[in-house]
Design a protein around this motif. Structure first.
Motif, PDB file in Angstrom:
ATOM      1  N   LEU A  92       0.831  -1.196   0.000  1.00 55.17           N
ATOM      2  CA  LEU A  92       0.000   0.000   0.000  1.00 55.17           C
ATOM      3  C   LEU A  92       0.872   1.255   0.000  1.00 55.17           C
ATOM      4  N   SER A  93       1.940   1.245   0.774  1.00 56.43           N
ATOM      5  CA  SER A  93       2.856   2.397   0.790  1.00 56.43           C
ATOM      6  C   SER A  93       3.438   2.636  -0.600  1.00 56.43           C
ATOM      7  N   ARG A  94       3.821   1.560  -1.258  1.00 57.79           N
ATOM      8  CA  ARG A  94       4.344   1.690  -2.624  1.00 57.79           C
ATOM      9  C   ARG A  94       3.261   2.179  -3.571  1.00 57.79           C
ATOM     10  N   GLY A  95       2.019   1.725  -3.348  1.00 58.56           N
ATOM     11  CA  GLY A  95       0.920   2.191  -4.182  1.00 58.56           C
ATOM     12  C   GLY A  95       0.662   3.674  -4.010  1.00 58.56           C
ATOM     13  N   VAL A  96       0.667   4.150  -2.784  1.00 60.27           N
ATOM     14  CA  VAL A  96       0.499   5.581  -2.532  1.00 60.27           C
ATOM     15  C   VAL A  96       1.647   6.362  -3.144  1.00 60.27           C
TER      16      VAL A  96
ATOM     17  N   PHE B  70      13.415  -6.308   6.227  1.00 61.49           N
ATOM     18  CA  PHE B  70      13.627  -6.672   4.826  1.00 61.49           C
ATOM     19  C   PHE B  70      12.305  -6.933   4.105  1.00 61.49           C
ATOM     20  N   GLY B  71      11.236  -7.208   4.853  1.00 66.51           N
ATOM     21  CA  GLY B  71       9.930  -7.286   4.215  1.00 66.51           C
ATOM     22  C   GLY B  71       9.529  -5.954   3.618  1.00 66.51           C
ATOM     23  N   HIS B  72       9.761  -4.866   4.360  1.00 62.92           N
ATOM     24  CA  HIS B  72       9.489  -3.534   3.825  1.00 62.92           C
ATOM     25  C   HIS B  72      10.454  -3.201   2.691  1.00 62.92           C
ATOM     26  N   LEU B  73      11.727  -3.501   2.876  1.00 64.46           N
ATOM     27  CA  LEU B  73      12.714  -3.198   1.841  1.00 64.46           C
ATOM     28  C   LEU B  73      12.386  -3.937   0.542  1.00 64.46           C
ATOM     29  N   ALA B  74      11.988  -5.203   0.652  1.00 64.59           N
ATOM     30  CA  ALA B  74      11.659  -5.987  -0.542  1.00 64.59           C
ATOM     31  C   ALA B  74      10.579  -5.321  -1.366  1.00 64.59           C
ATOM     32  N   ARG B  75       9.656  -4.635  -0.701  1.00 60.33           N
ATOM     33  CA  ARG B  75       8.491  -4.066  -1.372  1.00 60.33           C
ATOM     34  C   ARG B  75       8.638  -2.571  -1.629  1.00 60.33           C
ATOM     35  N   GLY B  76       9.884  -2.105  -1.673  1.00 60.03           N
ATOM     36  CA  GLY B  76      10.135  -0.767  -2.186  1.00 60.03           C
ATOM     37  C   GLY B  76      10.659   0.252  -1.213  1.00 60.03           C
ATOM     38  N   ALA B  77      10.806  -0.088   0.080  1.00 52.43           N
ATOM     39  CA  ALA B  77      11.315   0.881   1.049  1.00 52.43           C
ATOM     40  C   ALA B  77      12.824   1.059   0.874  1.00 52.43           C
ATOM     41  N   ASP B  78      13.249   2.303   0.732  1.00 51.92           N
ATOM     42  CA  ASP B  78      14.678   2.607   0.645  1.00 51.92           C
ATOM     43  C   ASP B  78      15.189   3.272   1.916  1.00 51.92           C
TER      44      ASP B  78
END
Length: 680
Positions: free
Chosen positions: A298-302, A337-345
């Protein structure tokens, strides 16, 4: 690579957390900087709740301690996300101006003593807070540690709605801008019902406590106004910062999860230089990593697919749940790493050093009460090293073939009062469909109904109760282009004004789906129905009529609607698209089966295949894999093993965390994480 604005001077994956030096003496602050360097910290948020320290009395400022902190951080090479210090007003302000305090719908005043004790629509509060933000900006505009502006903090977290007179006046202005005339407002709100017709905007109030159900459209518009008013406040603060420091990006920490309802973050995205999110797992949820994955998607979608910041999560237990569980060995690394995998830098925590006093003293931190001789501290240092090893992922993106439609107004509308069933709720259904997709091993973009759906093979639309004509057409167009589209019950029922779409349910989606329901058939508490494949369902059913060309994939075999359709499918267009309708709430097992059929029909492949038990599609329950791809074609496979057994997956390239080659088979230990720079 991406050109998204980013904290100035921060390379690789940013690492750090909230830092609250005002809670500690100088000797501790000196130690903090040295320990941050040991842990590999590169970015900290400073000054979030420091207004009372920076301005202990009106007009008297004390910046000496903050000057020293920023100077020490800069000398250590640590960048700063500096806050506007406005997240909670100091006691002197609420004492001299009690009119800034927020009010509940029943008129209860929320007093100081916690945080966020202000009404966002108060002109008095805004004047004082804007002055504070400008003072901070002007003092530190040229400070070399400044990398990012952290505007306020978790806007709307504790006071998403304020029902005060200030809010009433702001609500009226919002309504006048939205509708133009009172006649238009009366039509939109259906005020012919219950003698609610307004003659002027001055007669309109927020939906305060009333003898019975308040006007539903009034409630829906007040939710929209409240989200917009919080966003307008962010914009005012941001504009002051941009005026003083136009070169410094700004953000505020959103709270995107299935637990935060009242801010429409899709409408906020365009005003944030970089999207930032706070996320905390729930101790009672044994599959909390799945809800974490949803929040990250959802964060990546926003963020529109751009890299984003994880501004807060926890190293271990939090303090605000009924029973706060510590994280198990390896869980902190996997969650990060779950957040990082899905686009968190950026991977950041609340907070750097665990507080010794105050309401959050039992909230875990990077440096715990136990000090450096602790598993949490050793995990903090290990995570810093791991993030340094994968810094090359910075700026890469995530691709998905599946879109899950998520809409805040639909959430608000679904859960209004006086509806057919109190058991029809929104976020649990969204998450149920997300979980089923997660178990298929496919990557999902969480997007609004207005998103560009071109390129998605599968589009899942859970309980889109409120929908505009344009958004309904957008979803239908995806099927026309060849996508498989699933729409679930209580979707398309009303327009944006909460007016029922007449002619039979599901209203806006009748033509797309080729079905018409003449009546809802809400099931009673504990009541279940059986489908013709032996699966069960509960909560909801509908008296459906199928148009020619629409087939009943599943039917009810018992209950009042025995023989009627429960799941339908209609071919759409010339490109192989299809529109499915789910008219009941399936058991988790049955939903898994339906999702597997949809994924297969749409031709969606799992990210990676496993090798256990002969391999095959996906990598089994409890294991997730996500691929990040750079503009130059490089790609990285991130694999998270949430199980207590080693797993093997098909991969080739170089594993970054262990610094070892991978030739076809990647072994990920129990509870472990792997990141493979893939060979092409």
């Amino acid at each position: 690579m991406t050109t998204t604005p980013w904290p100035l001077g921060v390379d690789g994956i940013a690492y750090g957390g909230d830092y609250n030096p005002e809670q500690w003496p100088l000797a501790t602050r000196v130690e903090d900087v040295e320990l941050m360097r040991e842990a590999g910290v590169t970015l900290v948020s400073v000054g979030i709740f420091s207004w009372a320290q920076l301005e202990p009395r009106e007009g008297e400022h004390d910046f000496g301690w903050l000057d020293d902190v920023l100077d020490r951080l800069h000398a250590a090479g640590i960048r700063v996300a500096l806050a506007t210090a406005t997240a909670s007003p100091p006691p002197w302000l609420s004492r001299t101006h009690p009119e800034i305090l927020p009010e509940l719908a029943d008129g209860t005043v929320l007093h100081p003593g916690g945080r966020q004790a202000y009404r966002v629509s108060s002109p008095t509060y805004r004047a004082y807070a804007l002055r504070m933000a400008r003072t901070v900006a002007e003092r530190y505009a040229a400070h070399p540690a400044l990398a990012l502006w952290h505007v306020d903090n978790e806007l709307g977290c504790h006071v998403p709605h304020d029902f005060s007179d200030d809010s009433a006046a702001a609500f009226r202005r919002w309504l006048e801008a939205r509708y133009g005339t009172v006649d238009a407002l009366n039509h939109a709100w259906g005020t012919a019902f219950w003698s609610q017709r307004y003659d002027t905007f001055d007669e309109v109030l927020p939906p305060r406590e009333a003898p019975t159900y308040p006007n539903p459209t009034q409630q829906l518009d007040f939710a929209r106004y409240s989200s917009d008013e919080l966003l307008a406040w962010y914009r005012e603060l941001r504009d002051v910062l941009r005026e003083v420091t136009p070169h410094v990006p700004t953000t505020t920490n959103l709270m995107m999860s299935t637990g935060t309802k009242w801010m429409d973050y899709f409408s906020w995205a365009g005003d944030l230089d970089v999207v930032a999110n706070d996320h905390y797992t729930r101790a009672h949820d044994e599959d909390a990593h799945v809800e974490l994955a949803f929040s990250a998607d959802l964060s990546r979608g926003v963020a529109g697919g751009d890299p984003w910041m994880l501004m807060e999560h926890s190293t271990s237990a939090v303090n605000w749940q009924p029973r706060n569980r510590s994280k198990r060995p390896g869980e902190m690394l996997r969650h990060s790493f779950g957040h990082l995998a899905r686009g968190a830098d950026a991977i950041m925590f609340f907070q750097w050093r665990q507080s010794a006093a105050g309401a959050e003293k039992y909230h875990s931190a990077m440096l715990p009460h136990a000090g450096t001789d602790s598993d949490v501290w050793r995990s903090t240092v290990a995570l810093g090293s791991a993030l340094s090893a994968v810094g090359e992922l910075r700026g890469s993106r995530v691709h998905a073939d599946v879109a899950l439609v998520f809409d805040y107004p639909a959430w608000w509308g679904t859960e209004l009062d006086s509806h057919p069933s109190a058991d029809v709720t929104y976020p649990d259904r969204v998450l149920a469909h997300y979980r089923a997709l997660w178990r298929q091993g496919v990557t999902v973009d969480v997007v609004p109904p207005s998103a560009d759906l071109t390129g998605y093979r599968l589009v899942v639309v859970p309980t889109l109760y409120v929908v505009t004509d344009a958004d309904a057409a957008n979803l239908a167009a995806a099927a026309d282009r060849g996508a498989t589209v699933l729409v679930t019950y209580f979707s398309g029922i009303v327009d944006e004004h909460d007016h029922v779409r007449l002619g039979g349910y599901p209203g806006a989606f009748r033509d797309l789906l080729g079905v018409r329901a003449e009546e809802f058939w809400a099931l009673q508490d504990g009541e279940t129905v059986t489908l013709d494949d032996g699966s069960t369902a509960d909560v909801w059913s509908e008296h459906l009529h199928l148009r020619p060309g629409t087939e009943a994939v599943r039917t009810f075999v018992d209950g009042d609607l025995a023989g009627g359709a429960a799941v339908t499918r209609r071919p759409v267009g010339d490109a192989g698209g299809a529109a499915w309708y789910l008219a009941t709430r399936l058991s988790p097992e049955a939903l898994d089966d339906l999702t597997a059929a949809l994924v297969a029909e749409a031709g969606v492949r799992p990210v990676v295949d496993g090798l256990a038990a002969g391999g095959g599609a996906g990598i089994g329950p409890g294991v997730e894999a996500v691929r990040r791809v750079a503009d130059d074609g490089r790609s990285w496979l991130v694999v998270l093993n949430h199980t207590d057994a080693d797993v093997q997956v098909r991969a080739g390239g170089h594993e970054l965390l262990a610094d070892r080659p991978v030739a076809g088979v990647l072994e990920v230990p129990a509870g472990g994480v792997a990141v493979v720079r893939e060979a092409h």
